[in-house]
Motif scaffolding. Structure first.
Motif, PDB file in Angstrom:
ATOM      1  N   UNK A  51      31.268  22.243  34.345  1.00 17.86           N
ATOM      2  CA  UNK A  51      30.620  21.817  33.616  1.00 17.86           C
ATOM      3  C   UNK A  51      31.467  20.801  32.913  1.00 17.86           C
ATOM      4  N   UNK A  52      31.429  19.470  33.082  1.00 22.26           N
ATOM      5  CA  UNK A  52      32.397  18.458  32.594  1.00 22.26           C
ATOM      6  C   UNK A  52      32.127  18.137  31.158  1.00 22.26           C
ATOM      7  N   UNK A  53      32.844  18.255  30.108  1.00 24.10           N
ATOM      8  CA  UNK A  53      32.595  18.002  28.960  1.00 24.10           C
ATOM      9  C   UNK A  53      33.372  16.882  28.054  1.00 24.10           C
ATOM     10  N   UNK A  54      32.734  16.064  27.175  1.00 26.17           N
ATOM     11  CA  UNK A  54      33.496  14.980  26.475  1.00 26.17           C
ATOM     12  C   UNK A  54      32.394  14.648  25.239  1.00 26.17           C
ATOM     13  N   UNK A  55      32.852  14.791  24.139  1.00 24.79           N
ATOM     14  CA  UNK A  55      32.070  14.584  22.921  1.00 24.79           C
ATOM     15  C   UNK A  55      32.475  13.203  22.543  1.00 24.79           C
ATOM     16  N   UNK A  56      32.245  12.200  23.439  1.00 23.77           N
ATOM     17  CA  UNK A  56      32.507  10.877  22.971  1.00 23.77           C
ATOM     18  C   UNK A  56      31.860   9.648  24.053  1.00 23.77           C
ATOM     19  N   UNK A  57      31.828   8.467  23.721  1.00 21.70           N
ATOM     20  CA  UNK A  57      31.628   7.637  24.717  1.00 21.70           C
ATOM     21  C   UNK A  57      32.504   7.362  25.880  1.00 21.70           C
ATOM     22  N   UNK A  58      32.108   7.293  27.110  1.00 25.14           N
ATOM     23  CA  UNK A  58      32.937   7.414  28.145  1.00 25.14           C
ATOM     24  C   UNK A  58      33.691   5.781  28.336  1.00 25.14           C
ATOM     25  N   UNK A  59      34.790   5.877  28.611  1.00 25.25           N
ATOM     26  CA  UNK A  59      35.550   4.236  28.683  1.00 25.25           C
ATOM     27  C   UNK A  59      34.961   3.845  30.269  1.00 25.25           C
ATOM     28  N   UNK A  60      34.304   2.662  30.055  1.00 26.46           N
ATOM     29  CA  UNK A  60      33.666   2.149  31.287  1.00 26.46           C
ATOM     30  C   UNK A  60      34.692   1.640  32.224  1.00 26.46           C
ATOM     31  N   UNK A  61      36.001   1.575  31.967  1.00 28.65           N
ATOM     32  CA  UNK A  61      37.047   1.211  32.971  1.00 28.65           C
ATOM     33  C   UNK A  61      37.438   2.523  33.749  1.00 28.65           C
ATOM     34  N   UNK A  62      36.894   3.525  33.491  1.00 31.22           N
ATOM     35  CA  UNK A  62      37.134   4.518  34.386  1.00 31.22           C
ATOM     36  C   UNK A  62      36.136   5.007  35.363  1.00 31.22           C
ATOM     37  N   UNK A  63      35.017   4.105  35.384  1.00 34.22           N
ATOM     38  CA  UNK A  63      33.918   4.530  36.030  1.00 34.22           C
ATOM     39  C   UNK A  63      33.752   4.355  37.735  1.00 34.22           C
ATOM     40  N   UNK A  64      35.291   3.979  37.964  1.00 32.14           N
ATOM     41  CA  UNK A  64      35.149   3.874  39.593  1.00 32.14           C
ATOM     42  C   UNK A  64      35.705   5.347  40.086  1.00 32.14           C
ATOM     43  N   UNK A  65      36.079   6.219  39.274  1.00 34.32           N
ATOM     44  CA  UNK A  65      36.424   7.775  39.761  1.00 34.32           C
ATOM     45  C   UNK A  65      35.045   8.603  39.867  1.00 34.32           C
ATOM     46  N   UNK A  66      35.151   9.063  40.959  1.00 32.16           N
ATOM     47  CA  UNK A  66      33.970   9.898  41.555  1.00 32.16           C
ATOM     48  C   UNK A  66      33.695  11.055  40.696  1.00 32.16           C
ATOM     49  N   UNK A  67      32.467  11.340  40.133  1.00 33.60           N
ATOM     50  CA  UNK A  67      32.208  12.363  39.330  1.00 33.60           C
ATOM     51  C   UNK A  67      32.271  12.164  37.715  1.00 33.60           C
ATOM     52  N   UNK A  68      32.552  10.698  37.642  1.00 30.39           N
ATOM     53  CA  UNK A  68      32.585  10.089  36.115  1.00 30.39           C
ATOM     54  C   UNK A  68      31.208  10.328  35.599  1.00 30.39           C
TER      55      UNK A  68
END
Ligand code: 5GP
Ligand code: MN
Length: 321
Positions: A51-68
């Protein structure tokens, strides 16, 4: 360097667990997200549930990483083991850290901050590492999982972003060797540079212009600030102000730079950078934040109007030139 025995204990704990929670820090960057995704891919290769957790908005510039897209705000639930990456204290994880919920189940911290508070049951911390991704590289090795292209690209993103493309002082021969191995495993430096650095929104470019236009140089400190209302006039989503502080430090007269951005709630994001002859980590800590000698930050309380003076005072008190 960390104790090599701790690495073995961490690998054994990961192998023993079935469902693993992995959290990245708030105000996320390439290193925390890359580290989180790479470890997630490796554990899935071992048949684990993640389970991948992040309590914030994801940075769009990392959306090329699989699993993002699997990374979301989540709190600890029924997982067996909790891993926190790249954030130096529990406050950096927001709701993803919650001992009342995770209870007696083990917590592992994997980090490289000099201002680190070792809050885990196991702490794999190396303040000399240029990135947390380099420590995760060693964890994946210790797990005996071969690097897949997805793992390699996520790890190399962490290394490239935290070393600003192998440019910062903590970059060692080992950093470069890891980079070479990750490229061999299918990672691409041109893709990372293109996606992370060369895709600023037009709004972010204009915010950079504003920051440069309104910059001030006082002794060896260059700084700039933008209030929330002005930020809004440029449109965009407020993403993309991350590189401004680094641009400011290209000025020859400066050894230290900082940038202040007021947020919607009135709090102020502070980013600090320095050349190797200065250390901004202590000033950041004095202001309630933390980080590295050459790159640190904090969240300041309002008012915006006095924020720059508060930072200048902290720098005077804490910087040994
Ligand atoms: P950035 O300026 O890129 O946001 O952050 C630079 C460094 O300072 C990163 O290593 C980051 O983890 C750390 N940092 C930034 N903001 C904070 C904060 O509010 N608290 C702590 N502890 N560290 C921070
Ligand atoms: Mn980092």
């Amino acid at each position: 360097m960390f104790d090599p025995q701790v690495l073995q204990v961490v690998a054994a704990a990961l192998k023993d667990a079935r469902v693993i929670f992995i959290a990245a820090h708030i105000q996320p960057d390439g290193d925390c997200v890359g580290s989180q995704l790479a470890l997630g891919h490796a554990l899935r290769a071992l048949g684990k549930e993640v389970a991948l957790a992040l309590d914030d908005k994801l940075p769009d510039n990392l959306n090329f990483l699989n699993g993002f897209r699997e990374i979301k705000p989540r709190e600890p639930q029924a997982e067996d083991l909790f891993v926190y990456v790249d954030g130096s204290d529990t406050g950096r994880y927001g709701k993803a850290f919650n001992r009342a919920r995770s209870g007696a189940r083990p917590v592992i911290l994997i980090d490289h901050h000099i201002t680190n508070e070792p809050f885990g049951d196991l702490n794999l911390v190396d303040p000399d590492a240029a990135s947390t991704a380099e420590i995760i590289f060693q964890v994946i090795r210790a797990l005996d999982v071969p690097f897949s292209p997805d793992m390699a690209q996520a790890l190399l993103t962490g290394i490239v972003t935290d070393t600003m493309g192998f440019r910062t002082t903590p970059t060692t021969p080992e950093t470069l060797e890891q980079g070479a191995e990750l490229v061999r495993a299918g990672a691409s430096i041109p893709e990372i540079i293109d996606r992370v650095y060369n895709r600023r929104s037009y709004a972010a470019l204009r915010v950079l212009g504003y920051a440069i236009e309104h910059s001030q140089l006082q002794a060896n400190v260059i700084w700039s600030a933008i209030d929330y209302k002005t930020l809004q006039t440029f449109g965009g989503n407020g993403n993309g102000t991350g590189g401004i502080v680094t641009q400011l430090l290209t000025v020859a007269e400066a050894d230290i730079s900082f940038f202040l951005a007021e947020k919607a709630d009135g709090k102020i994001d502070l980013s600090l950078r320095s050349r190797v002859n200065a250390d901004v980590s202590n000033a950041a800590r004095r202001l309630g934040g933390g980080g590295h000698k050459q790159a640190a930050g904090a969240t300041l309380p309002p008012p915006f109007e006095t924020a720059a003076q508060r930072v200048l005072t902290a720098l005077q008190q804490e910087t040994k030139p």
